[in-house]
Design an enzyme around this catalytic site. Structure first.
Site, mmCIF file in Angstrom:
data_model
loop_
_atom_site.group_PDB
_atom_site.id
_atom_site.type_symbol
_atom_site.label_atom_id
_atom_site.label_comp_id
_atom_site.label_asym_id
_atom_site.label_seq_id
_atom_site.Cartn_x
_atom_site.Cartn_y
_atom_site.Cartn_z
ATOM 1 N N ILE A 30 27.186 3.388 -22.971
ATOM 2 C CA ILE A 30 27.642 4.340 -24.059
ATOM 3 C C ILE A 30 26.182 5.063 -23.376
ATOM 4 O O ILE A 30 25.760 6.279 -23.837
ATOM 5 C CB ILE A 30 26.805 3.823 -24.945
ATOM 6 C CG1 ILE A 30 26.231 2.843 -25.287
ATOM 7 C CG2 ILE A 30 28.813 3.237 -25.419
ATOM 8 C CD1 ILE A 30 26.104 2.921 -26.902
ATOM 9 N N GLU A 88 17.861 -5.104 -22.788
ATOM 10 C CA GLU A 88 18.114 -4.200 -24.030
ATOM 11 C C GLU A 88 18.947 -5.609 -24.680
ATOM 12 O O GLU A 88 19.249 -5.141 -26.200
ATOM 13 C CB GLU A 88 18.609 -2.947 -23.385
ATOM 14 C CG GLU A 88 19.508 -3.057 -22.357
ATOM 15 C CD GLU A 88 19.208 -3.588 -21.008
ATOM 16 O OE1 GLU A 88 20.050 -3.296 -19.994
ATOM 17 O OE2 GLU A 88 17.733 -3.676 -20.893
ATOM 18 N N VAL A 89 19.704 -6.374 -24.408
ATOM 19 C CA VAL A 89 21.007 -7.235 -24.869
ATOM 20 C C VAL A 89 21.162 -8.413 -24.293
ATOM 21 O O VAL A 89 20.979 -8.702 -23.278
ATOM 22 C CB VAL A 89 22.533 -6.299 -24.739
ATOM 23 C CG1 VAL A 89 23.655 -6.955 -25.504
ATOM 24 C CG2 VAL A 89 22.829 -4.967 -24.794
ATOM 25 N N HIS A 93 24.329 -9.383 -17.839
ATOM 26 C CA HIS A 93 25.157 -8.029 -17.215
ATOM 27 C C HIS A 93 24.222 -7.556 -15.923
ATOM 28 O O HIS A 93 23.122 -7.413 -15.755
ATOM 29 C CB HIS A 93 24.962 -6.769 -18.578
ATOM 30 C CG HIS A 93 24.097 -6.510 -18.792
ATOM 31 N ND1 HIS A 93 23.378 -7.755 -19.751
ATOM 32 C CD2 HIS A 93 23.450 -5.129 -18.838
ATOM 33 C CE1 HIS A 93 21.904 -6.433 -19.903
ATOM 34 N NE2 HIS A 93 22.327 -5.444 -19.417
ATOM 35 N N HIS A 95 24.355 -3.986 -13.666
ATOM 36 C CA HIS A 95 24.308 -2.206 -14.174
ATOM 37 C C HIS A 95 25.071 -1.737 -12.621
ATOM 38 O O HIS A 95 24.060 -2.126 -11.560
ATOM 39 C CB HIS A 95 22.850 -1.563 -14.788
ATOM 40 C CG HIS A 95 22.570 -1.840 -15.475
ATOM 41 N ND1 HIS A 95 22.790 -1.103 -16.674
ATOM 42 C CD2 HIS A 95 21.655 -2.816 -15.814
ATOM 43 C CE1 HIS A 95 21.814 -1.477 -17.645
ATOM 44 N NE2 HIS A 95 21.713 -2.542 -17.611
#
Length: 136
Positions: A30, A88-89, A93, A95
């Site tokens: 987002i 951040e989370v 993950h 990117h």
């Protein structure tokens, strides 16, 4: 406790999916550095990429490579950037994003969620979904 990525994968909050199978999901962030900026995440909640099972890590990278190839083809960029940040989370993950220079590697320069154009985000997701489906 469920991460925001787990909630997106479960459909509890909306996400613009580019790809999904039983072990890996890919959806637009987002807060992109460029339209097409995609996150590749394991369906299983694992915080650090270094804790992933080797087979799952390999699958994530297979999906990331297909997304990267699609990004280069569809977004007319020099390269597909690849970055692991993970602060951040707390859900592993990768990117993958359109890159013509090193600026995309600075996630602090990403667009705020409320500054993105929803139509451009939807178009980026649809474009990548079709291109990735042809590769995987």
């Amino acid at each position: 406790m469920s991460t925001v990525f787990s909630k997106i994968i479960a459909g509890e909050i909306p996400g613009r999916f580019v790809y999904r199978d039983e072990t890996v999901a890919a959806f637009l962030t987002i807060e992109p550095v460029a339209y097409g900026h995609t996150l590749i995440v394991p369906v299983e909640e694992v915080d650090k990429w270094t804790d992933l099972a080797p087979e799952l890590w390999a699958r994530m990278n297979e999906v990331a490579q297909a997304v990267g190839q699609a990004i280069v083809e569809e977004f007319d960029c020099e390269r597909a950037g690849y970055l692991i940040a993970g602060f951040e989370v707390p859900h592993a993950h990768i990117h993958v994003f359109p890159a013509d220079d090193m600026s995309g590697y600075d996630l602090s320069s990403a667009m705020r969620a409320d500054a993105t154009d929803p139509a451009k985000m939807d178009q980026a997701a649809a474009t990548l979904q079709a291109a990735v489906a042809a590769k995987l």
